[in-house]
Scaffold this active site. Structure first.
Site, short mmCIF file in Angstrom:
data_model
loop_
_atom_site.label_atom_id
_atom_site.label_comp_id
_atom_site.label_asym_id
_atom_site.label_seq_id
_atom_site.Cartn_x
_atom_site.Cartn_y
_atom_site.Cartn_z
N HIS A 155 0.85 -1.20 0.00
CA HIS A 155 0.00 0.00 0.00
C HIS A 155 0.88 1.24 0.00
CE1 HIS A 155 -3.94 -1.90 1.72
NE2 HIS A 155 -3.42 -2.61 0.75
N TYR A 167 -9.22 5.37 7.60
CA TYR A 167 -9.35 5.79 9.00
C TYR A 167 -10.41 6.89 9.04
CZ TYR A 167 -5.02 3.38 10.32
OH TYR A 167 -4.06 2.43 10.59
N PRO A 224 -3.87 -0.05 18.82
CA PRO A 224 -3.57 -0.49 17.46
C PRO A 224 -3.73 0.57 16.37
CG PRO A 224 -5.63 -1.45 18.23
CD PRO A 224 -5.06 -0.69 19.38
N LYS A 239 1.38 -0.41 15.11
CA LYS A 239 2.79 -0.48 15.53
C LYS A 239 3.17 -1.73 16.34
CE LYS A 239 4.43 3.04 13.61
NZ LYS A 239 4.44 2.55 12.26
N TYR A 282 4.13 6.38 10.25
CA TYR A 282 3.28 5.24 9.90
C TYR A 282 4.07 4.23 9.07
CZ TYR A 282 -1.09 2.74 8.99
OH TYR A 282 -2.08 1.79 8.95
C1 LIG Z 1 -6.34 -9.30 20.67
C2 LIG Z 1 -5.24 -8.50 20.04
C3 LIG Z 1 -5.46 -7.84 18.82
C4 LIG Z 1 -4.44 -7.08 18.23
N1 LIG Z 1 -4.69 -6.41 17.08
C5 LIG Z 1 -3.73 -5.65 16.54
C6 LIG Z 1 -3.96 -4.90 15.37
O1 LIG Z 1 -5.05 -4.92 14.81
N2 LIG Z 1 -2.93 -4.13 14.87
C7 LIG Z 1 -1.69 -4.08 15.49
O2 LIG Z 1 -0.77 -3.41 15.01
N3 LIG Z 1 -1.44 -4.79 16.59
C8 LIG Z 1 -2.42 -5.55 17.13
N4 LIG Z 1 -2.17 -6.24 18.25
C9 LIG Z 1 -0.82 -6.16 18.81
C10 LIG Z 1 0.15 -7.19 18.19
O3 LIG Z 1 -0.56 -8.35 17.83
C11 LIG Z 1 1.22 -7.49 19.23
O4 LIG Z 1 1.93 -6.29 19.45
C12 LIG Z 1 2.20 -8.60 18.81
O5 LIG Z 1 1.55 -9.84 18.84
C13 LIG Z 1 3.40 -8.63 19.76
O6 LIG Z 1 4.13 -9.81 19.58
P1 LIG Z 1 4.85 -10.50 20.80
O7 LIG Z 1 5.52 -11.70 20.24
O8 LIG Z 1 5.64 -9.51 21.54
O9 LIG Z 1 3.66 -10.92 21.81
P2 LIG Z 1 2.52 -12.00 21.63
O10 LIG Z 1 2.09 -12.09 20.22
O11 LIG Z 1 1.51 -11.70 22.67
O12 LIG Z 1 3.24 -13.38 21.96
C14 LIG Z 1 3.56 -13.75 23.29
C15 LIG Z 1 3.55 -15.27 23.37
O13 LIG Z 1 3.91 -15.67 24.70
C16 LIG Z 1 3.05 -16.71 25.09
N5 LIG Z 1 3.03 -16.80 26.55
C17 LIG Z 1 2.33 -16.05 27.42
N6 LIG Z 1 2.52 -16.46 28.68
C18 LIG Z 1 3.37 -17.51 28.62
C19 LIG Z 1 3.94 -18.37 29.59
N7 LIG Z 1 3.63 -18.27 30.89
N8 LIG Z 1 4.77 -19.35 29.18
C20 LIG Z 1 5.08 -19.49 27.85
N9 LIG Z 1 4.57 -18.70 26.88
C21 LIG Z 1 3.72 -17.72 27.26
C22 LIG Z 1 1.73 -16.36 24.46
O14 LIG Z 1 0.85 -17.47 24.35
C23 LIG Z 1 2.17 -15.83 23.11
O15 LIG Z 1 2.24 -16.84 22.12
C24 LIG Z 1 -3.18 -7.00 18.86
C25 LIG Z 1 -2.96 -7.67 20.07
C26 LIG Z 1 -3.96 -8.40 20.65
C27 LIG Z 1 -3.68 -9.08 21.98
#
Ligand SMILES: Cc1cc2nc3c(=O)[nH]c(=O)nc-3n(C[C@H](O)[C@H](O)[C@H](O)COP(=O)(O)OP(=O)(O)OC[C@H]3O[C@@H](n4cnc5c(N)ncnc54)[C@H](O)[C@@H]3O)c2cc1C
Length: 402
Positions: free
Chosen positions: A75, A208, A301, A305, A395
């Site tokens: 995009h 948006y 969101p 980011k 962005y």
């Molecule tokens: C419901 C939801 C919707 C979202 N929608 C958007 C969006 O539309 N746009 C956007 O930009 N961002 C969005 N986000 C944010 C984005 O998805 C996150 O910033 C991104 O997933 C971060 O990645 P991460 O690997 O740091 O964390 P996560 O993806 O949360 O991964 C963390 C992992 O650790 C695991 N974990 C947790 N506790 C334990 C434990 N005790 N032992 C072992 N493993 C564990 C979890 O199961 C998970 O797999 C959303 C987040 C959520 C929660």
């Protein structure tokens, strides 16, 4: 209890943990990944969908760009629109014209699928469906993580370093003692109702929309799947939103009364309420424990980011751990927290700014004056070269080393 050893113990198999394991593997560093959910559960989570150009460049450099190039959608920018006094305006803001960079629509589920396949190919060890994960001695020279594996066996994993990539609710952040840790938080007085719909997007790029009824966003996951959001109260019950009501509200808030534009509806296959929060926890390193991604910070969101910040964190962390474990230099691990936080705060500000500009405040927390300020800001970013370039630069994403 059985004891094993690796160079880096990674807690959490979200995008941060999976990408870190891939980057370390390419540098010849062993890691073991611990995840409390099943692979299917991790793959099925519907979350982010927009990749910054620096995220795409990084994934391509490390051999993960092929499917993005084939199936992702590049995009040039976004649409910003508002409806005031019954009059709607929609403007396209072209990031490529302003800052020479684009974004890619490619779902977090697809990124996760590519990363899981890469880890399997590398033959590195992963434990899914673990329980009782606990971190030990992270401030000393011999950190360890204990856990119960899927078969019920208690295991102790010793490592040179522990990477806490376990998201906002994981146990790693608490591995940094409370008297060292500092947190900043902003909880917003609204949430998003998100729906995934099996219908071709009614737009070529994200819309948006500011509307007196509340914000709306038209996003997409592919050429046949749309992702749409509505601003709702923070404690909203999803049962209050049958499909007809969702489509009606989306058509009202996204319609701008010009060019005969209409919103196509279709079967809704997922519906959930997403709370909105900004959160930063510092430092991101304590001894041999390193936090990355949502374990250390959360953004609303609106600025797309969260996923990109997780990618940027682990890129910096992999460079730092490689310099330390392979080349014997601790300079980058020592500066990891400071280096990562510079970008975290930039994205925290941008996400807050986009959120504040686009969401109407509930009665008692905002009034017509606030609305005029928001509309003024929207007119400025869509009509001023400098205003548009600032939004576009943030962005489309600053370089990972920013
Ligand atoms: C419901 C939801 C919707 C979202 N929608 C958007 C969006 O539309 N746009 C956007 O930009 N961002 C969005 N986000 C944010 C984005 O998805 C996150 O910033 C991104 O997933 C971060 O990645 P991460 O690997 O740091 O964390 P996560 O993806 O949360 O991964 C963390 C992992 O650790 C695991 N974990 C947790 N506790 C334990 C434990 N005790 N032992 C072992 N493993 C564990 C979890 O199961 C998970 O797999 C959303 C987040 C959520 C929660």
């Amino acid at each position: 209890m059985s004891t094993t050893r690796t160079q880096v113990a990674i807690v959490g198999a979200g995008p941060a943990g999976l990408l870190l394991s891939h980057l370390l593997d390419r540098a010849g560093i062993d890691s073991v990944l611990l995840e409390n959910r099943s692979p299917d559960y991790v793959l099925g989570r519907i979350r982010a969908g927009v990749l910054e150009s620096s995220s795409v460049d990084l994934l391509s450099e490390v051999g993960l760009g092929e499917r993005i190039a084939r199936e992702g959608d590049e995009h040039r920018g976004i649409y910003l629109q508002w409806t005031a006094e019954g009059q709607g305006e929609r403007h396209h803001l072209d990031f490529v014209d302003h800052v020479g960079r684009s974004v890619w629509v490619y779902g977090q589920t697809e990124v996760t699928k590519d990363l899981m396949a890469a880890r399997e190919r590398a033959g590195q060890q992963s434990h899914y469906e673990v329980r009782d994960v606990e971190l030990h001695d992270v401030a000393g020279d011999r950190p360890a993580v204990t856990f119960t594996d899927r078969d019920g066996t208690h295991q102790r994993l010793e490592a040179d370093a522990v990477a806490g990539c376990d998201g906002f609710h994981g146990p790693s952040r608490a591995g940094i003692p409370a008297d060292v840790r500092r947190t900043w938080e902003r909880v917003y007085p609204y949430a998003w109702l998100g729906v995934l719909a099996e219908v071709a997007p009614s737009t070529d790029e994200l819309i948006y929309a500011w509307h007196p009824d509340g914000f709306a966003l038209h996003s997409m996951r592919s050429r046949t799947v749309s992702r749409l959001y509505l601003q709702v109260p923070p404690d909203e019950d999803v049962a209050q939103w049958p499909d007809d009501r969702v489509w009606e509200a989306l058509a009202t808030r996204l319609g701008h009364g010009q060019d005969g534009w209409t919103l196509q509806d279709g079967p809704i296959v997922e519906k959930s309420v997403l709370p909105m929060r900004s959160f930063v926890s510092t430092p991101m390193r304590h001894g041999r424990l390193f936090l990355a991604g949502d374990a250390a910070h959360i953004v609303p969101p609106t600025g797309a980011k969260g996923l990109n910040l997780a990618i940027a964190d682990v890129t910096l962390l992999a460079r730092a751990l490689t310099a330390w474990l392979v080349e014997g230099s601790s300079t980058l691990v020592d500066s990891y927290s400071e280096d990562a936080l510079r970008r975290v705060w930039r994205c925290t500000h941008f996400s807050w700014w986009m959120t504040s500009m686009l969401h109407t405040l509930p009665p008692g927390q905002g009034d017509a004056f606030d609305q005029q300020l928001q509309l003024s800001q929207l007119r400025w970013v869509t009509s001023s070269q400098a205003g548009a370039a600032g939004l576009a630069e943030n962005y489309a994403g600053l370089p990972i080393g920013f």
